[in-house]
Design a protein around this motif. Sequence first.
Motif, PDB file in Angstrom:
ATOM      1  N   GLN A  81      60.696  90.397  72.456  1.00 28.54           N
ATOM      2  CA  GLN A  81      60.425  90.464  73.888  1.00 28.54           C
ATOM      3  C   GLN A  81      61.240  91.584  74.535  1.00 28.54           C
ATOM      4  OE1 GLN A  81      61.517  86.945  76.088  1.00 28.54           O
ATOM      5  NE2 GLN A  81      59.937  87.332  77.611  1.00 28.54           N
TER       6      GLN A  81
ATOM      7  N   ARG B 243      60.143  95.225  73.369  1.00 31.96           N
ATOM      8  CA  ARG B 243      58.776  95.574  73.792  1.00 31.96           C
ATOM      9  C   ARG B 243      58.040  96.438  72.757  1.00 31.96           C
ATOM     10  NH1 ARG B 243      59.276  96.395  80.173  1.00 31.96           N
ATOM     11  NH2 ARG B 243      57.078  96.683  79.866  1.00 31.96           N
ATOM     12  N   TRP B 244      58.273  96.175  71.499  1.00 35.47           N
ATOM     13  CA  TRP B 244      57.651  96.949  70.430  1.00 35.47           C
ATOM     14  C   TRP B 244      56.133  96.847  70.450  1.00 35.47           C
ATOM     15  CZ3 TRP B 244      61.584  94.342  66.799  1.00 35.47           C
ATOM     16  CH2 TRP B 244      62.788  95.056  66.809  1.00 35.47           C
ATOM     17  N   LEU B 245      55.617  95.660  70.741  1.00 34.97           N
ATOM     18  CA  LEU B 245      54.166  95.477  70.725  1.00 34.97           C
ATOM     19  C   LEU B 245      53.483  96.273  71.839  1.00 34.97           C
ATOM     20  CD1 LEU B 245      54.116  91.671  69.876  1.00 34.97           C
ATOM     21  CD2 LEU B 245      53.474  93.562  68.367  1.00 34.97           C
ATOM     22  N   GLU B 246      54.198  96.575  72.886  1.00 36.71           N
ATOM     23  CA  GLU B 246      53.640  97.427  73.946  1.00 36.71           C
ATOM     24  C   GLU B 246      53.674  98.895  73.526  1.00 36.71           C
ATOM     25  OE1 GLU B 246      55.425  96.709  77.794  1.00 36.71           O
ATOM     26  OE2 GLU B 246      55.584  94.567  77.313  1.00 36.71           O
ATOM     27  N   ARG B 247      54.744  99.288  72.918  1.00 37.12           N
ATOM     28  CA  ARG B 247      54.892 100.691  72.517  1.00 37.12           C
ATOM     29  C   ARG B 247      54.032 101.036  71.305  1.00 37.12           C
ATOM     30  NH1 ARG B 247      60.523 103.904  71.278  1.00 37.12           N
ATOM     31  NH2 ARG B 247      59.531 105.881  70.836  1.00 37.12           N
TER      32      ARG B 247
ATOM     33  N   PRO C  68      51.078  99.135  69.685  1.00 36.49           N
ATOM     34  CA  PRO C  68      50.181  97.972  69.701  1.00 36.49           C
ATOM     35  C   PRO C  68      49.575  97.619  68.341  1.00 36.49           C
ATOM     36  CG  PRO C  68      49.327  99.759  71.095  1.00 36.49           C
ATOM     37  CD  PRO C  68      50.629 100.211  70.555  1.00 36.49           C
TER      38      PRO C  68
END
Length: 181
Positions: free
Chosen positions: A166, A169-173, A175
Amino acid sequence: MRHRLSELLYADTRRMAVLRQVRALCLPDAWIGAGFVRNAVWDAMAGRAPALPDDIDVIWFDARRAAALRDRVLEQRLARVAPALMWSVKNQSRMHSRNQDLPYTSCRHAIGHWPETATAVAVRLDADDRLALLAPLGLDDLFASILRPTPGLANARRDVFLRRLQQKRWLERWPFLRLAD
């Protein structure tokens, strides 16, 4: 995978300069790990130009010089050479207490206790500019874009892994990353 990682790092002049700066410290068992390696791989997979991480994680191991003050002096020394970078220097011989583990015996041992398998990777340069790799949990998850807690965090301390997902924020950077089952 090792060859591909070497290609990525050798092609990145900024990362090579950082590796040389750390080598110049002449620290025992010294490496640069975590986002320095991980981000290079994931940025390449995303087709992005390589960007240095927000902080450069320098690790080393010497039980005789475990004082945190020594690490701060090393950070200051690196900052004089490369002031634009945020340096984080940690002697792994004392980090077990912060992580609630038994004492580590080397950087290899310490990295095996880091939160994610894809982050548990470090590199360094030898005197001939050859890259050495330290990946006690392998490179599979890193190159397969899998986010997985290391064995020590998989059960009892999984909350650390989830909190980092969380915060970072790896999943945002990136995807394309996916959580392990």
